[in-house]
Structures are given as C-alpha cells and as structure tokens.
Design a protein around this motif. Structure first.
Motif, mmCIF file in Angstrom:
data_model
loop_
_atom_site.group_PDB
_atom_site.id
_atom_site.type_symbol
_atom_site.label_atom_id
_atom_site.label_comp_id
_atom_site.label_asym_id
_atom_site.label_seq_id
_atom_site.Cartn_x
_atom_site.Cartn_y
_atom_site.Cartn_z
ATOM 1 N N ASP A 159 0.830 -1.197 0.000
ATOM 2 C CA ASP A 159 0.000 0.000 0.000
ATOM 3 C C ASP A 159 0.869 1.254 0.000
ATOM 4 O OD1 ASP A 159 -0.150 0.867 3.305
ATOM 5 O OD2 ASP A 159 0.628 -1.085 2.682
ATOM 6 N N PRO A 160 0.315 2.350 -0.491
ATOM 7 C CA PRO A 160 1.084 3.591 -0.592
ATOM 8 C C PRO A 160 1.684 4.013 0.737
ATOM 9 C CG PRO A 160 -1.020 3.797 -1.722
ATOM 10 C CD PRO A 160 -1.046 2.493 -1.009
ATOM 11 N N ALA A 161 0.931 3.861 1.806
ATOM 12 C CA ALA A 161 1.427 4.309 3.108
ATOM 13 C C ALA A 161 2.688 3.547 3.500
ATOM 14 C CB ALA A 161 0.342 4.135 4.166
ATOM 15 N N GLY A 162 2.634 2.237 3.314
ATOM 16 C CA GLY A 162 3.794 1.433 3.675
ATOM 17 C C GLY A 162 4.988 1.738 2.794
ATOM 18 N N MET A 163 4.727 1.959 1.536
ATOM 19 C CA MET A 163 5.837 2.265 0.628
ATOM 20 C C MET A 163 6.430 3.621 0.975
ATOM 21 S SD MET A 163 4.087 0.855 -2.886
ATOM 22 C CE MET A 163 5.481 0.772 -3.993
ATOM 23 N N LEU A 164 5.566 4.540 1.337
ATOM 24 C CA LEU A 164 6.056 5.860 1.736
ATOM 25 C C LEU A 164 6.932 5.742 2.977
ATOM 26 C CD1 LEU A 164 6.092 8.901 1.388
ATOM 27 C CD2 LEU A 164 3.990 9.014 2.739
ATOM 28 N N ALA A 200 -0.357 6.024 -7.585
ATOM 29 C CA ALA A 200 -0.623 5.575 -8.954
ATOM 30 C C ALA A 200 -0.188 4.129 -9.147
ATOM 31 C CB ALA A 200 0.100 6.481 -9.947
ATOM 32 N N ILE A 201 0.978 3.788 -8.618
ATOM 33 C CA ILE A 201 1.462 2.418 -8.788
ATOM 34 C C ILE A 201 0.540 1.440 -8.076
ATOM 35 C CG2 ILE A 201 3.316 0.828 -8.159
ATOM 36 C CD1 ILE A 201 5.260 3.094 -8.626
ATOM 37 N N CYS A 202 0.131 1.794 -6.887
ATOM 38 C CA CYS A 202 -0.723 0.874 -6.140
ATOM 39 C C CYS A 202 -2.111 0.789 -6.766
ATOM 40 C CB CYS A 202 -0.806 1.300 -4.680
ATOM 41 S SG CYS A 202 0.772 1.106 -3.824
ATOM 42 N N GLN A 203 -2.565 1.890 -7.324
ATOM 43 C CA GLN A 203 -3.893 1.866 -7.926
ATOM 44 C C GLN A 203 -3.898 1.066 -9.218
ATOM 45 O OE1 GLN A 203 -6.338 5.481 -7.854
ATOM 46 N NE2 GLN A 203 -6.683 5.212 -10.034
ATOM 47 N N THR A 204 -2.861 1.221 -10.031
ATOM 48 C CA THR A 204 -2.807 0.464 -11.287
ATOM 49 C C THR A 204 -2.408 -0.985 -11.038
ATOM 50 O OG1 THR A 204 -0.553 1.212 -11.626
ATOM 51 C CG2 THR A 204 -2.286 2.493 -12.663
ATOM 52 N N ALA A 224 -0.246 9.871 -15.904
ATOM 53 C CA ALA A 224 -1.656 10.236 -16.045
ATOM 54 C C ALA A 224 -2.419 9.973 -14.745
ATOM 55 C CB ALA A 224 -2.281 9.455 -17.200
ATOM 56 N N VAL A 225 -2.213 8.788 -14.183
ATOM 57 C CA VAL A 225 -2.922 8.457 -12.946
ATOM 58 C C VAL A 225 -2.416 9.315 -11.795
ATOM 59 C CG1 VAL A 225 -3.415 6.637 -11.288
ATOM 60 C CG2 VAL A 225 -3.377 6.118 -13.731
ATOM 61 N N GLY A 226 -1.107 9.494 -11.757
ATOM 62 C CA GLY A 226 -0.525 10.260 -10.668
ATOM 63 C C GLY A 226 -1.012 11.703 -10.634
ATOM 64 N N ARG A 227 -1.336 12.224 -11.804
ATOM 65 C CA ARG A 227 -1.790 13.619 -11.849
ATOM 66 C C ARG A 227 -3.153 13.798 -11.207
ATOM 67 N NH1 ARG A 227 0.761 15.961 -17.542
ATOM 68 N NH2 ARG A 227 2.549 16.922 -16.502
ATOM 69 N N HIS A 265 7.788 -2.027 -20.263
ATOM 70 C CA HIS A 265 7.668 -0.702 -19.671
ATOM 71 C C HIS A 265 6.667 -0.699 -18.531
ATOM 72 C CE1 HIS A 265 9.815 0.502 -23.270
ATOM 73 N NE2 HIS A 265 8.924 -0.201 -23.952
ATOM 74 N N ALA A 266 6.385 -1.875 -17.982
ATOM 75 C CA ALA A 266 5.361 -1.955 -16.944
ATOM 76 C C ALA A 266 6.018 -2.122 -15.575
ATOM 77 C CB ALA A 266 4.434 -3.127 -17.220
ATOM 78 N N TYR A 267 5.433 -1.463 -14.601
ATOM 79 C CA TYR A 267 5.961 -1.550 -13.239
ATOM 80 C C TYR A 267 4.885 -2.055 -12.291
ATOM 81 C CZ TYR A 267 9.934 1.054 -14.962
ATOM 82 O OH TYR A 267 11.045 1.439 -15.666
ATOM 83 N N ALA A 268 5.281 -2.919 -11.385
ATOM 84 C CA ALA A 268 4.349 -3.477 -10.419
ATOM 85 C C ALA A 268 4.947 -3.373 -9.024
ATOM 86 C CB ALA A 268 4.055 -4.939 -10.750
#
Lengths: 164, 164
Positions: free
Chosen positions: B17-22, B42-46, B57-60, B94-97
């Motif tokens: 999750d974003p919080a943990g990654m942060l 954005a990464i976690c959502q996609t 695009a998502v990050g914006r 070009h994909a990141y997970a």
DNA sequence: ATTACTGCAAAAAGTTTGCAGCTAC
DNA sequence: GTAGCTGCAAACTTTTTGCAGTAAT
C-alpha cells in the motif's frame, strides 16, 4: 508486409546456423538477399545479447551497405518465424538470440553474455504451487536463467557455444 | 543522486500500500513530497502493467503538477529499494508493479492486466536439469507467469486483488 | 538556512514510417 | 518485367540530462 505467426518448424529441430535460418526464411517465402544473410550471420555470430545497433555493426562486416531499418525489419520477420527470440534482463530488453525450440528458454552467461537455449523446462510443479497460492489459472510463463557457461572464461565460453 | 541497492526489508513483509511504501522511502532517507505520494498512489492503484506514461496520467489525479521526469526518478528509487519491479512481456518492458518480496515473481492476469506477486518459486529441480543439460552454473533466474486471475472478469479481478 | 526535490526544456536514444531506387526472382 | 527489398531521411516515442525555481527538513 507479410509476417505472420506461422511457425514453420513444429519440431525441436530448428537451425542455429545462418544457413539453416536462411533456408527457413526461403521456405517461408522470403527472398534471399545480402542484407538478410548479413543479419543472420550477425545474430549467429553474436549468439545473444546483441542489440539492433550491435547487429548492424556486426552485420556490416558482411554487407557494408546494411541499414539499421533493415535490421529491425529482419528481426521482425525472424521473430514471427520463431527463429529468433528477444531476451529480457535488468540491463535492458534489446537483445536478440537465436531460437531453436518452440518452447525454448534461454540461459545467459554473465561472463561472455552469450545466450544458449535449453529445452524441457519442467515447471509443472511450480505452476501447481502458484495456482494454489494465487488462485490464478496459469496459461503461460516466461523463464530466463543467468549464470556462467562451462568455460567460465570468455574464450572458452565462445568455443563451447560454437562446439554445440 | 542517492539510490543504492540497499534493501531495507530483508523480511518477506513489505508493503503493498502507498502508506507502507512511503514509510519505506522515509526510512531510507528520502523526503515526503506530494509528487512521490502521487507516484506511489498511482502504482498501487494500477497494480501492475502501468507504463511511466500511464503512471503520470494516474498520478496527476493526486498531484496535478506531476511531471514525467519525476515519475522516472521515483521509479528508479523504488526499484533500488525493491519496492517496485519492472515486468517484461512480449507486449513490451515498460510496466511496473509493486514488489513485496525480496525474491518475488509476478503473475500477470491476461484479463485485467494486473500483476500479483507469488512467493517461493521452487525451481531447484529445473535448475538442476538445466545445469546438467547445458553445463552452465546457474546463478539467478527470471520467472514470470501469465494467466487469469480468480475472478476471470475484470471487476472481480480488481476486487480480488484489492481484497488481499 | 540548507539541502533535496521538482518540472520545464532540450538532448539523446531507440524505433517506425514514407518513399524512390535497387535487387531477386 | 514485376513484386518485393533496401536504405536514406524524417518523424515519432521513450528516456535522460541540465538547470533554475520550489518545497521539505
């Protein structure tokens, strides 16, 4: 532009040498040109981990007027015919290696950068375990190995590859 | 430019999750900025198969002034920290997970394009066989699987992924 | 206040497309 | 002679770099 995904060689016996690859090209209806022979020679000489730019440089030893565009177009055809496969690694995804088996995987020597195909990856057990763990239904997989070739040293590595 | 290959989390317990990654970013000494939070979100959502352009695009949505360059730079950091992994496929590289395990592999749903990590790829047997067949000494490997996620349908797939 | 971060612009690298001449058949 | 192939040039896409302003600590 032709290029369909018709694998001419269902058997495991496909060529690793320029002559055999050329024969496969002709059999698929493509012309026998100097540029294509040069690209084939370059791919077989580099044996893997060669980028389109590398293949251009090596290919020009055989056909000086060779252009980068033709390298791309030839690689596209060879991929469609299953004679060449793109390799992926952390270093990048611009390397091409000769492919000899329909379901082949590559092992790449970290010493000499050459790629060699291996056969019969039996990962059925892994697939079962992954399906149990994730709930996914596995359809296909991508497997690449990295290591050191028998010779460990560059010269030996090349020899052992050519000797196959 | 910092970015070293120091994995902060040797354990298998790393954040999805974003919080943990942060938190992991902060722990590694990086600043807490809006742009980075947006990229993480954005990464976690996609959840995988998102290109740098997609992530922009998502990050914006989270940080309108986000720039493409910052996406690249953030991905570089996240990769170095082992929080994110690049996926390779025939469609492109070009994909990141999000990555949660030190030695994790990804399985990618062909239906919804999301990637999920699985653990404990036991390919020791395959390694042995390949070593016997090729004479190589195997050092590492890259394994990716493709299939259908439990829900089979896109909506279900997203749900099942989020539910983990 | 200091250091790190950001985003624009530009450059570089990689890939694809259009087209006129050339080559294989 | 015809159809396919080639290579140049140009366009396009993706990624990296330089730098001045901005934000985090």
């Amino acid at each position: 532009m032709k290029i369909e995904n018709h694998f001419q060689f269902e058997s495991n016996q496909t060529p690793l040498d320029p002559a055999g690859m050329l024969a496969a090209l002709l059999e698929a209806g493509y012309s026998n040109t100097g540029a294509r022979r040069a690209v084939l020679a370059a791919i077989c000489q580099t044996g893997g981990q060669a980028s389109p730019a590398d293949l251009l440089a090596v290919g020009r030893q055989f056909h000086p007027r060779l252009g980068q565009v033709t390298v791309y177009r030839t690689l596209e055809i060879l991929q469609a015919l299953g004679l060449v496969r793109k390799l992926h690694s952390d270093a990048g995804c611009h390397a091409y290696a000769p492919a000899t088996h329909d379901h082949g995987h590559h092992i790449i020597c970290q010493g000499c950068q050459r790629a060699m195909e291996f056969e019969g990856c039996d990962i059925a057990a892994v697939v079962t375990s992954v399906e149990a763990q994730t709930g996914f239904q596995v359809q296909s997989h991508w497997l690449e190995m990295f290591g050191l070739c028998p010779g460990l040293r560059i010269a030996d590595c090349h020899l052992s590859f050519a000797r196959r």
